[in-house]
Design a protein around this motif. Structure first.
Motif, short mmCIF file in Angstrom:
data_model
loop_
_atom_site.label_atom_id
_atom_site.label_comp_id
_atom_site.label_asym_id
_atom_site.label_seq_id
_atom_site.Cartn_x
_atom_site.Cartn_y
_atom_site.Cartn_z
N ALA A 109 -29.99 4.77 3.45
CA ALA A 109 -31.36 5.09 3.83
C ALA A 109 -31.39 5.97 5.07
N VAL A 110 -32.35 6.88 5.11
CA VAL A 110 -32.58 7.72 6.28
C VAL A 110 -33.72 7.11 7.09
N ILE A 111 -33.45 6.86 8.37
CA ILE A 111 -34.40 6.19 9.24
C ILE A 111 -34.71 7.08 10.44
N ASP A 112 -35.97 7.12 10.81
CA ASP A 112 -36.36 7.88 12.00
C ASP A 112 -35.83 7.19 13.25
N ALA A 113 -35.08 7.94 14.04
CA ALA A 113 -34.53 7.38 15.28
C ALA A 113 -34.08 8.53 16.18
N ASP A 114 -34.46 8.49 17.43
CA ASP A 114 -34.06 9.50 18.40
C ASP A 114 -32.86 8.98 19.19
N LEU A 115 -31.67 9.46 18.81
CA LEU A 115 -30.44 9.04 19.47
C LEU A 115 -29.73 10.25 20.05
N GLU A 116 -28.96 10.01 21.09
CA GLU A 116 -28.19 11.08 21.71
C GLU A 116 -27.07 11.54 20.78
N PRO A 117 -26.65 12.81 20.89
CA PRO A 117 -25.54 13.29 20.06
C PRO A 117 -24.26 12.50 20.31
N GLY A 118 -23.41 12.43 19.29
CA GLY A 118 -22.16 11.69 19.37
C GLY A 118 -22.25 10.36 18.66
N TRP A 119 -21.20 9.55 18.80
CA TRP A 119 -21.19 8.24 18.16
C TRP A 119 -22.15 7.29 18.87
N GLN A 120 -23.02 6.68 18.08
CA GLN A 120 -24.01 5.74 18.60
C GLN A 120 -23.92 4.43 17.83
N THR A 121 -24.30 3.35 18.48
CA THR A 121 -24.27 2.03 17.84
C THR A 121 -25.69 1.48 17.70
N PHE A 122 -25.87 0.68 16.68
CA PHE A 122 -27.12 -0.05 16.45
C PHE A 122 -26.74 -1.30 15.68
N THR A 123 -27.68 -2.12 15.31
CA THR A 123 -27.35 -3.36 14.61
C THR A 123 -28.13 -3.48 13.32
N VAL A 124 -27.55 -4.22 12.38
CA VAL A 124 -28.18 -4.49 11.09
C VAL A 124 -28.04 -5.97 10.79
N SER A 125 -28.99 -6.53 10.09
CA SER A 125 -28.93 -7.96 9.76
C SER A 125 -29.59 -8.19 8.40
N VAL A 126 -29.26 -9.31 7.79
CA VAL A 126 -29.80 -9.66 6.49
C VAL A 126 -29.97 -11.17 6.41
N GLU A 127 -31.07 -11.60 5.82
CA GLU A 127 -31.34 -13.02 5.56
C GLU A 127 -31.25 -13.89 6.82
N GLY A 128 -31.66 -13.32 7.95
CA GLY A 128 -31.68 -14.10 9.17
C GLY A 128 -30.32 -14.37 9.78
N GLN A 129 -29.28 -13.77 9.23
CA GLN A 129 -27.94 -13.95 9.78
C GLN A 129 -27.80 -13.18 11.10
N ALA A 130 -26.74 -13.47 11.84
CA ALA A 130 -26.50 -12.76 13.09
C ALA A 130 -26.37 -11.26 12.84
N ALA A 131 -26.92 -10.46 13.75
CA ALA A 131 -26.87 -9.01 13.60
C ALA A 131 -25.44 -8.51 13.71
N VAL A 132 -25.14 -7.48 12.93
CA VAL A 132 -23.81 -6.87 12.90
C VAL A 132 -23.91 -5.47 13.48
N GLU A 133 -22.94 -5.07 14.27
CA GLU A 133 -22.96 -3.73 14.87
C GLU A 133 -22.58 -2.67 13.86
N ALA A 134 -23.33 -1.59 13.83
CA ALA A 134 -23.06 -0.45 12.95
C ALA A 134 -22.98 0.81 13.81
N THR A 135 -22.39 1.86 13.25
CA THR A 135 -22.21 3.11 13.98
C THR A 135 -22.67 4.30 13.15
N ALA A 136 -23.01 5.36 13.85
CA ALA A 136 -23.37 6.62 13.19
C ALA A 136 -23.08 7.76 14.15
N PHE A 137 -22.64 8.88 13.61
CA PHE A 137 -22.37 10.06 14.44
C PHE A 137 -23.58 10.98 14.35
N VAL A 138 -24.20 11.22 15.50
CA VAL A 138 -25.39 12.07 15.56
C VAL A 138 -24.96 13.49 15.91
#
Length: 341
Positions: A109-138
């Motif tokens: 999925a493509v999500i609107d987000a203003d992040l600085e260039p380079g590798w950035q981290t964010f979190t994702v979660s499902v079914e109320g479980q603990a959030a997991v760290e994810a990465t994306a290169f901007v």
């Protein structure tokens, strides 16, 4: 009053696969197991991020004292149960977004987000479980160069086109026994050092199931971190299996549309269809290709792979086209055409 078009007919094998996954999921949940999300490295641009991952119910996995999975064989990557249409929450700082996985549990999925260039981290979660760290290169707006690299027989020796060898490598071989293509890690590292801020994309016809294994393999052999674009081996609405060629072309076209200012170095091998795919893409988007580098399979590898792809005519191409048997040879030739200094 105009009638609505008929709904697309879903292939019977796809319906059967879905029913099997639903049955396995129900059985696992009755045993008290819950879903988890496995994020994959994504990418983005100014104001947006492409988030990729998969929602699975996975079996417990043994680990070494260092926390690394022990004796990871390929078949373990395929025993996870995909959770169809799972609702996933994506957190960018104080901002929250909700996306839904597809029938195979894949999130793309493509999500609107203003992040600085380079590798950035964010979190994702499902079914109320603990959030997991994810990465994306901007990718920065002024970036003009990027690298797209195949995996099988380009960075990792697999002899993928031959079905028996492919099955052996995917389901049996311990990931620690997989061999890197000589010189490819050095080549990719040098490309990114000489082009700061360039996106690195690993584009493969391999299944999403092997993404964690692939990520560990790349890290172990000092390949640069990159975004991953893999596929789902399962059936589609109208055919038994997805087209690897169409998967690669679709994502190349998407990259050209998302980053019209970037010229891509396309790296592949002559054991599958990379030459034909890159030729077609270059004809469609000549301004999006900086060069093509093809790794030639060694004679023994070509035999295992069931032969080489037909030679392509490169005279009409608008960008340099080089080939060699390893990363060192490609590095020398890319230097001669001005891609490397």
């Amino acid at each position: 009053m105009a009638s609505s078009p008929p709904a697309a007919r879903i292939h019977w094998f796809a319906r059967l696969e879905h029913r099997l996954h639903v049955w396995r999921e129900g059985r696992a949940r009755r045993r008290g197991r819950t879903a988890t999300i496995v994020p994959f490295p994504g990418y983005g641009g100014p104001g947006w991020v492409r988030v990729v991952g998969r929602v699975l119910i996975v079996p417990p996995q043994r680990s070494t004292k260092t926390g690394e999975p022990a004796s990871v064989r390929g078949w373990r990557s395929f025993v996870g149960i995909p959770v169809s249409f799972a609702k996933v929450t994506v957190h960018f700082g104080e901002t929250t977004h909700h996306v839904v996985a597809d029938r195979g549990g894949v999130i793309d999925a493509v999500i609107d987000a203003d992040l600085e260039p380079g590798w950035q981290t964010f979190t994702v979660s499902v079914e109320g479980q603990a959030a997991v760290e994810a990465t994306a290169f901007v990718v920065a707006e002024d970036t003009t160069f990027g690298v797209v690299c195949d995996v099988d027989d380009t960075v990792m020796v697999t002899a993928l086109p031959r079905p028996f060898i492919a099955a052996w490598n995917s389901f049996v071989v311990d990931e620690h026994a997989r061999l890197p293509v000589p010189g490819m890690a050095v080549l990719l590292d040098q490309l990114l050092r000489q082009h700061p801020g360039a996106p690195m994309v690993y584009l493969s016809t391999g299944a999403w199931n092997v993404a964690p294994t692939l990520k560990r393999f790349l890290g172990r052999h000092l390949f640069p971190t990159g975004s991953m674009l893999l596929t789902d081996w399962g059936p589609t609405h109208d055919r038994w299996f997805r087209s690897g060629r169409e998967h690669k072309l679709t994502n190349l076209r998407r990259l050209a549309a998302e980053f019209p200012h970037v010229q891509w170095l396309l790296i592949g091998d002559d054991g599958q269809h990379d030459e034909a795919i890159y030729s077609e893409f270059m004809q469609e988007h000549p301004d999006s290709v900086a060069a093509v580098a093809i790794r030639r399979l060694l004679p023994a590898e070509a035999v295992l792979a069931g032969g080489r792809a037909d030679q392509e005519e490169h005279a009409q191409h608008t960008a340099p086209w080089v080939s060699a048997e390893d990363g060192a040879g490609l590095r020398d030739q890319l230097g001669e055409v001005g891609i490397l200094h």
